[in-house]
Design an enzyme around this catalytic site. Structure first.
Site, PDB file in Angstrom:
ATOM      1  N   PHE A 151      41.381  46.428  31.171  1.00  0.00           N
ATOM      2  CA  PHE A 151      40.886  46.199  32.196  1.00  0.00           C
ATOM      3  C   PHE A 151      39.605  47.180  32.477  1.00  0.00           C
ATOM      4  O   PHE A 151      39.943  48.435  32.461  1.00  0.00           O
ATOM      5  CB  PHE A 151      41.637  46.117  33.361  1.00  0.00           C
ATOM      6  CG  PHE A 151      40.955  45.616  34.758  1.00  0.00           C
ATOM      7  CD1 PHE A 151      40.848  44.274  35.109  1.00  0.00           C
ATOM      8  CD2 PHE A 151      40.233  46.589  35.666  1.00  0.00           C
ATOM      9  CE1 PHE A 151      40.193  43.993  36.131  1.00  0.00           C
ATOM     10  CE2 PHE A 151      39.698  46.192  36.684  1.00  0.00           C
ATOM     11  CZ  PHE A 151      39.601  45.246  37.009  1.00  0.00           C
ATOM     12  N   ASP A 236      38.092  55.270  28.811  1.00  0.00           N
ATOM     13  CA  ASP A 236      37.974  54.853  29.978  1.00  0.00           C
ATOM     14  C   ASP A 236      38.966  55.347  31.033  1.00  0.00           C
ATOM     15  O   ASP A 236      40.115  55.030  31.021  1.00  0.00           O
ATOM     16  CB  ASP A 236      37.893  53.196  30.222  1.00  0.00           C
ATOM     17  CG  ASP A 236      37.652  52.723  31.871  1.00  0.00           C
ATOM     18  OD1 ASP A 236      37.851  53.569  32.589  1.00  0.00           O
ATOM     19  OD2 ASP A 236      37.644  51.581  31.998  1.00  0.00           O
ATOM     20  N   LYS A 265      36.763  55.871  40.676  1.00  0.00           N
ATOM     21  CA  LYS A 265      37.809  56.106  41.764  1.00  0.00           C
ATOM     22  C   LYS A 265      38.045  57.326  42.333  1.00  0.00           C
ATOM     23  O   LYS A 265      37.303  57.595  43.384  1.00  0.00           O
ATOM     24  CB  LYS A 265      39.139  55.422  40.987  1.00  0.00           C
ATOM     25  CG  LYS A 265      39.127  54.003  40.468  1.00  0.00           C
ATOM     26  CD  LYS A 265      40.580  53.637  40.207  1.00  0.00           C
ATOM     27  CE  LYS A 265      40.489  52.248  39.518  1.00  0.00           C
ATOM     28  NZ  LYS A 265      40.375  51.167  40.336  1.00  0.00           N
TER      29      LYS A 265
HETATM   30  C1  LIG Z   1      40.448  51.421  33.770  1.00  0.00           C
HETATM   31  C2  LIG Z   1      39.474  50.915  34.528  1.00  0.00           C
HETATM   32  N1  LIG Z   1      38.202  50.759  34.246  1.00  0.00           N
HETATM   33  C3  LIG Z   1      37.350  50.110  35.143  1.00  0.00           C
HETATM   34  C4  LIG Z   1      37.646  49.755  36.385  1.00  0.00           C
HETATM   35  C5  LIG Z   1      36.568  48.953  37.272  1.00  0.00           C
HETATM   36  O1  LIG Z   1      36.335  49.997  38.437  1.00  0.00           O
HETATM   37  P1  LIG Z   1      35.611  49.529  39.608  1.00  0.00           P
HETATM   38  O2  LIG Z   1      36.549  48.314  40.383  1.00  0.00           O
HETATM   39  O3  LIG Z   1      35.363  50.494  40.503  1.00  0.00           O
HETATM   40  O4  LIG Z   1      34.424  48.510  39.088  1.00  0.00           O
HETATM   41  C6  LIG Z   1      39.002  49.927  36.617  1.00  0.00           C
HETATM   42  C7  LIG Z   1      39.390  49.323  38.052  1.00  0.00           C
HETATM   43  O5  LIG Z   1      40.759  49.187  38.286  1.00  0.00           O
HETATM   44  C8  LIG Z   1      39.984  50.428  35.957  1.00  0.00           C
HETATM   45  O6  LIG Z   1      41.111  50.621  36.153  1.00  0.00           O
END
Ligand SMILES: Cc1ncc(COP(=O)(O)O)c(C=O)c1O
Length: 408
Positions: A151, A236, A265
């Site tokens: 994700f 990530d 976040k």
């Molecule tokens: C590992 C990871 N990358 C990217 C994102 C995407 O972040 P955003 O919702 O701020 O676009 C998330 C969101 O849950 C995430 O958990």
């Protein structure tokens, strides 16, 4: 069941707001039917005055709890001076923010953005440009290796390499150039990596997939494969980073350094969206004026809040709290009846509900009725991620509520 709070016996105001959301808000989420009006620390209060313990912390965007006084003070101070300039001009928060974030993460350079998905998109663009300019991959042939059940966000390019049919279906045509491998299986990456590979993009712990911790050799072998094939490793850390797992970066548990990290976040302190790509100078340095940008990325308010977040993280206090309280959380959860498996690190747990028990959604609703808010991820997994500021007593209160719900 015992409730954290005695529910007030008054006419609910929540119905009115639930009806408005249902009528006017896009139906792209399936929230619990609770309407929050205020919050402080690890506690939230709904429109009817009921209090709830926050066991989700905004999917880790609220690592420091709601309205941490240092963060509110930094935001308030900046609101009184300067909020936005666009990147057409310099301002006095950007340089200090980038330097402090680079120093905190042990990296060279910072590209500030807003949402997590934007940070991931930016890392993909940087990796592709780097592959053409530095690695010498022929134009339009750069590949990025990703992991199944990933994700990384919701943009059209990112859902192009999602393996979740719900996230992906009917959003095509899809962006090419991604190879999906099996998460936790380093040999699937070793088999896929080639001279056309720009980068391997991976979550050090998969959050949305159910808080999946890969085998200990996974990230080190990915690091080695990237080194051997001249590819970038991109971690990530948007959900796993910034003290959630007991380390500043979750990849540090496995002794691995990435070439690029995506952060988001908690970088915005639960106040506003702040994300960034941080990493090697010679990689982020491929971007030249006009090639990438964002009106709001690195704005003065975001940078000022980000700097206050960095100050909190630089003491190590939150990493330590996550380690200590996390050990307690995992020990207690593992001993509960009705639990098939507990995964995760620090104050982050995926609780796999044993067969015959409630679904994740039913468990979340029962917990809500008892005054504890968390959310399922996947059908039978509860994701537990309280603010790192939570007290041990409050943590136990939440675990007691989970014990009652799952024992039924
Ligand atoms: C590992 C990871 N990358 C990217 C994102 C995407 O972040 P955003 O919702 O701020 O676009 C998330 C969101 O849950 C995430 O958990």
């Amino acid at each position: 069941m015992a409730t954290v709070h005695p529910h007030l016996d008054t006419q609910s105001r929540a119905e009115e707001f639930l009806a408005l959301d249902e009528r006017y808000s896009a139906h792209n989420y399936h929230p619990l039917p609770v309407v929050i009006a205020e919050a402080e620390g690890a506690w939230m209060t709904d429109v009817d005055g009921r209090r709830y313990l926050d066991f989700l912390a905004g999917y880790s965007a609220l690592n420091f709890g709601h309205r941490h006084p240092d963060l509110i003070a930094a935001a308030t101070e900046q609101l009184g001076r300067l909020t936005l300039t666009s990147r057409a001009f310099h301002h006095d928060q950007l340089g200090p923010f980038c330097r402090e974030l680079a120093e905190l993460t042990g990296t060279d350079r910072v590209l500030p953005m807003n949402s997590g998905a934007e940070a991931v998109e930016s890392a993909i663009k940087i990796a592709r440009k780097w592959a053409y300019q530095v690695k010498g991959v022929p134009e339009n042939q750069a590949e990025i290796i990703v992991a199944g059940s990933n994700f990384h966000g919701r943009t059209t390019t990112i859902v192009s390499f999602s393996t979740d049919p719900e996230a992906r279906a009917e959003f095509g045509p899809y962006t090419p150039g991604f190879t999906v491998t099996s998460y936790g299986d380093a040999s699937s990456v070793e088999a896929a990596i080639s001279e056309r590979t720009a980068a391997v993009l991976v979550e050090p712990i998969q959050g949305e997939a159910g808080v999946i911790v890969p085998p200990a050799d996974y990230l080190p072998r990915l690091r080695r494969a990237c080194d051997e094939h001249g590819a970038l490793l991109i971690c990530d850390e948007i959900q796993s980073g910034l003290a959630r797992t007991g380390e500043l970066l979750a990849s540090a548990h496995d002794g691995v350094r990435a070439d690029l990290y995506t952060l988001g976040k908690a970088l915005g302190g639960g106040i506003l969206p702040v994300s960034a790509v941080v990493g090697r100078d010679d990689v982020i340095g491929v971007l030249q004026p006009g090639q990438h940008g964002s009106t709001f990325g690195g704005n003065p308010l975001a940078a000022a809040v980000g700097r206050a977040v960095i100050r909190l993280l630089s003491t190590g206090e939150f990493q330590q709290r996550s380690r200590e309280l996390g050990a307690h959380l995992h020990e207690r959860l593992a001993g509960l009846s009705g639990v098939a498996e507990v995964r995760g690190r620090g104050l982050w747990a995926g609780v796999e509900i044993a067969p015959g028990g409630p679904t994740g959604r039913q468990a979340s609703e029962a917990l809500m009725a008892g005054g504890v808010l968390c959310k399922e991820t996947q059908a039978t997994t509860l994701r537990i991620a309280p603010p790192l500021t939570i007290t041990r007593d409050d943590l136990d209160t939440g675990i007691d509520a989970i014990a009652e719900v799952l024992a039924k």
